[in-house]
Enzyme design. Sequence first.
Site, PDB file in Angstrom:
ATOM      1  N   HIS A   1       0.832  -1.216   0.000  1.00  0.00           N
ATOM      2  CA  HIS A   1       0.000   0.000   0.000  1.00  0.00           C
ATOM      3  C   HIS A   1       0.864   1.262   0.000  1.00  0.00           C
ATOM      4  O   HIS A   1       0.432   2.314   0.473  1.00  0.00           O
ATOM      5  CB  HIS A   1      -0.979   0.009   1.179  1.00  0.00           C
ATOM      6  CG  HIS A   1      -2.070  -1.017   1.027  1.00  0.00           C
ATOM      7  ND1 HIS A   1      -3.193  -0.793   0.280  1.00  0.00           N
ATOM      8  CD2 HIS A   1      -2.165  -2.283   1.496  1.00  0.00           C
ATOM      9  CE1 HIS A   1      -3.954  -1.877   0.314  1.00  0.00           C
ATOM     10  NE2 HIS A   1      -3.353  -2.804   1.033  1.00  0.00           N
ATOM     11  N   THR A   2       2.065   1.142  -0.502  1.00  0.00           N
ATOM     12  CA  THR A   2       2.935   2.309  -0.634  1.00  0.00           C
ATOM     13  C   THR A   2       2.910   2.848  -2.059  1.00  0.00           C
ATOM     14  O   THR A   2       3.249   4.004  -2.286  1.00  0.00           O
ATOM     15  CB  THR A   2       4.396   1.940  -0.289  1.00  0.00           C
ATOM     16  OG1 THR A   2       4.687   0.704  -0.937  1.00  0.00           O
ATOM     17  CG2 THR A   2       4.585   1.784   1.207  1.00  0.00           C
TER      18      THR A   2
ATOM     19  N   SER B   1     -11.819 -18.257 -22.492  1.00  0.00           N
ATOM     20  CA  SER B   1     -11.069 -18.520 -21.261  1.00  0.00           C
ATOM     21  C   SER B   1     -11.171 -20.011 -20.938  1.00  0.00           C
ATOM     22  O   SER B   1     -12.266 -20.530 -20.689  1.00  0.00           O
ATOM     23  CB  SER B   1     -11.649 -17.697 -20.108  1.00  0.00           C
ATOM     24  OG  SER B   1     -11.278 -18.295 -18.885  1.00  0.00           O
TER      25      SER B   1
ATOM     26  N   ALA C   1      -5.869 -14.662  -4.394  1.00  0.00           N
ATOM     27  CA  ALA C   1      -4.861 -15.001  -3.390  1.00  0.00           C
ATOM     28  C   ALA C   1      -3.903 -13.842  -3.130  1.00  0.00           C
ATOM     29  O   ALA C   1      -2.975 -13.947  -2.348  1.00  0.00           O
ATOM     30  CB  ALA C   1      -4.087 -16.238  -3.831  1.00  0.00           C
ATOM     31  N   GLY C   2      -4.117 -12.726  -3.830  1.00  0.00           N
ATOM     32  CA  GLY C   2      -3.202 -11.588  -3.662  1.00  0.00           C
ATOM     33  C   GLY C   2      -1.941 -11.726  -4.484  1.00  0.00           C
ATOM     34  O   GLY C   2      -0.926 -11.112  -4.200  1.00  0.00           O
ATOM     35  N   LEU C   3      -2.009 -12.553  -5.540  1.00  0.00           N
ATOM     36  CA  LEU C   3      -0.827 -12.770  -6.392  1.00  0.00           C
ATOM     37  C   LEU C   3      -0.974 -12.080  -7.746  1.00  0.00           C
ATOM     38  O   LEU C   3      -0.206 -12.346  -8.668  1.00  0.00           O
ATOM     39  CB  LEU C   3      -0.606 -14.273  -6.602  1.00  0.00           C
ATOM     40  CG  LEU C   3      -0.266 -15.041  -5.334  1.00  0.00           C
ATOM     41  CD1 LEU C   3      -0.237 -16.543  -5.611  1.00  0.00           C
ATOM     42  CD2 LEU C   3       1.077 -14.592  -4.799  1.00  0.00           C
TER      43      LEU C   3
ATOM     44  N   SER D   1      -3.387 -12.044 -10.278  1.00  0.00           N
ATOM     45  CA  SER D   1      -3.777 -12.726 -11.506  1.00  0.00           C
ATOM     46  C   SER D   1      -4.276 -11.701 -12.527  1.00  0.00           C
ATOM     47  O   SER D   1      -4.055 -11.862 -13.729  1.00  0.00           O
ATOM     48  CB  SER D   1      -4.861 -13.759 -11.216  1.00  0.00           C
ATOM     49  OG  SER D   1      -5.898 -13.152 -10.491  1.00  0.00           O
TER      50      SER D   1
ATOM     51  N   ASP E   1       1.668  -3.992  -9.281  1.00  0.00           N
ATOM     52  CA  ASP E   1       1.408  -5.319  -9.842  1.00  0.00           C
ATOM     53  C   ASP E   1       1.746  -5.365 -11.332  1.00  0.00           C
ATOM     54  O   ASP E   1       2.399  -6.283 -11.819  1.00  0.00           O
ATOM     55  CB  ASP E   1      -0.064  -5.699  -9.650  1.00  0.00           C
ATOM     56  CG  ASP E   1      -0.483  -5.633  -8.201  1.00  0.00           C
ATOM     57  OD1 ASP E   1       0.404  -5.536  -7.333  1.00  0.00           O
ATOM     58  OD2 ASP E   1      -1.697  -5.660  -7.936  1.00  0.00           O
TER      59      ASP E   1
HETATM   60  C1  GLA Z   1      -2.983  -4.427  -4.804  1.00  0.00           C
HETATM   61  C2  GLA Z   1      -2.813  -3.263  -5.782  1.00  0.00           C
HETATM   62  C3  GLA Z   1      -1.396  -2.709  -5.756  1.00  0.00           C
HETATM   63  C4  GLA Z   1      -0.927  -2.416  -4.342  1.00  0.00           C
HETATM   64  C5  GLA Z   1      -1.224  -3.592  -3.420  1.00  0.00           C
HETATM   65  C6  GLA Z   1      -0.917  -3.287  -1.983  1.00  0.00           C
HETATM   66  O1  GLA Z   1      -2.231  -5.517  -5.202  1.00  0.00           O
HETATM   67  O2  GLA Z   1      -3.143  -3.674  -7.089  1.00  0.00           O
HETATM   68  O3  GLA Z   1      -1.306  -1.573  -6.571  1.00  0.00           O
HETATM   69  O4  GLA Z   1      -1.489  -1.240  -3.868  1.00  0.00           O
HETATM   70  O5  GLA Z   1      -2.569  -4.021  -3.500  1.00  0.00           O
HETATM   71  O6  GLA Z   1       0.441  -3.085  -1.806  1.00  0.00           O
END
Ligand code: GLA
Length: 381
Positions: free
Chosen positions: A32-33, A65, A119-121, A123, A169
């Site tokens: 979140h930076t 898909s 999953a926070g990766l 996709s 990302d």
């Molecule tokens: C998501 C967002 C990124 C970033 C992160 C947190 O993945 O797409 O831009 O802000 O959260 O670091």
Amino acid sequence: MKEKIAKKFQEQFGCEGDFFASAGRINLIGEHTDYNGGYVFPGAIDKGIIAEIKPNGTDKVRAFSVDINEYVEFGLNEEDAPSQSWARYIFGVCRETIKRGFVVKGFDTVFAGDVPLGAGLSSSAALESTFAYAVNYLFNEEKIDRFELAKIGQSTEHNYCGVKCGIMDQFASCFGKKGALIRLNCKTLEYKYFPFDPKGYKLVLIDSCVKHELASSAYNKRRASCENAAAAIRKNHPEVDFLSDAKRVWLDEVRAEIPEEDFLRAEYVIGEVQRVLDVCDALERGDYETVGEMMYQTHFGLSRLYEVSCEELDFLNKLARKCEVTGSRVMGGGFGGCTINLVKDELYDSFVKTAIEQFTAKFGHAPKVYDVVISDGARKL
Ligand code: GLA
């Protein structure tokens, strides 16, 4: 995966195209930076998206898909936006490319991926950068530079998917390099590759498999809090463009003027920007204990100040501490998803086993475990 895609492409369109790929990402520290003009420290991973693509001589995109087993057709004008969320990523990339004065014509595509969803990766960044790279290659003689490709992906999220994300990302997906993490200054866009091969340690992700419905609106709200805090500080210190420019004492000066919630969010961000620099220094000394300690501090901040963790992730983080894991924290946007853990080789098996057992006993479902290898980002295969 490539064979499956090729078979389906042949079946669906009766010909062959070119193959393009991109990757999901991890982020060692710096969460979140990015939208606060601070540092991030991501790397692309060996899980991603592969797409076969061929221009079709029409003004329509025809996309299949494999993972969702769904076919969608759409035109390339603003009013042609598809309703399926996966197709909106591709449509958004086409539109954002066109808006920048570049060319996109109709194409056929079949794609599949192995980045776990939610999953926070990232996709979605993998999907965006695969198509941004491909339309640059197929229709624009690669005239669009990599930063612009990343921005095309980011604007796709903003304008077609409702997430006001930062650049991390898409940057990681577009710039990722095998064996290296990349420290990016999100304000100046200067970046530096750091070889990452921690001898005696492994990185492991533990996926809580929790997904929060309101994640995008909560994410946008965090961003608004940061902008609000930065605006208050700017009144006293006009040199503050982004929250990451602010000193901690400057934040204290405006505490009474902003909602307490915004203060806590900003307190986290200012600390996190410094932690990225500390981690990079520690890595250069081979000091993994400090790297790990910073990861725990980040988790604390994300959980208590930024409030993007959840019970399951806090549980995994505490468990990591108990198992003497060197570093552990929630990774990515939060509100579910994974913890990233830096574990000594000799503790790896027992940590993973304990995490699976105790998490399952407490929450009634097993977490998923992913080993990741730092790999290349967007490319033609
Ligand atoms: C998501 C967002 C990124 C970033 C992160 C947190 O993945 O797409 O831009 O802000 O959260 O670091």
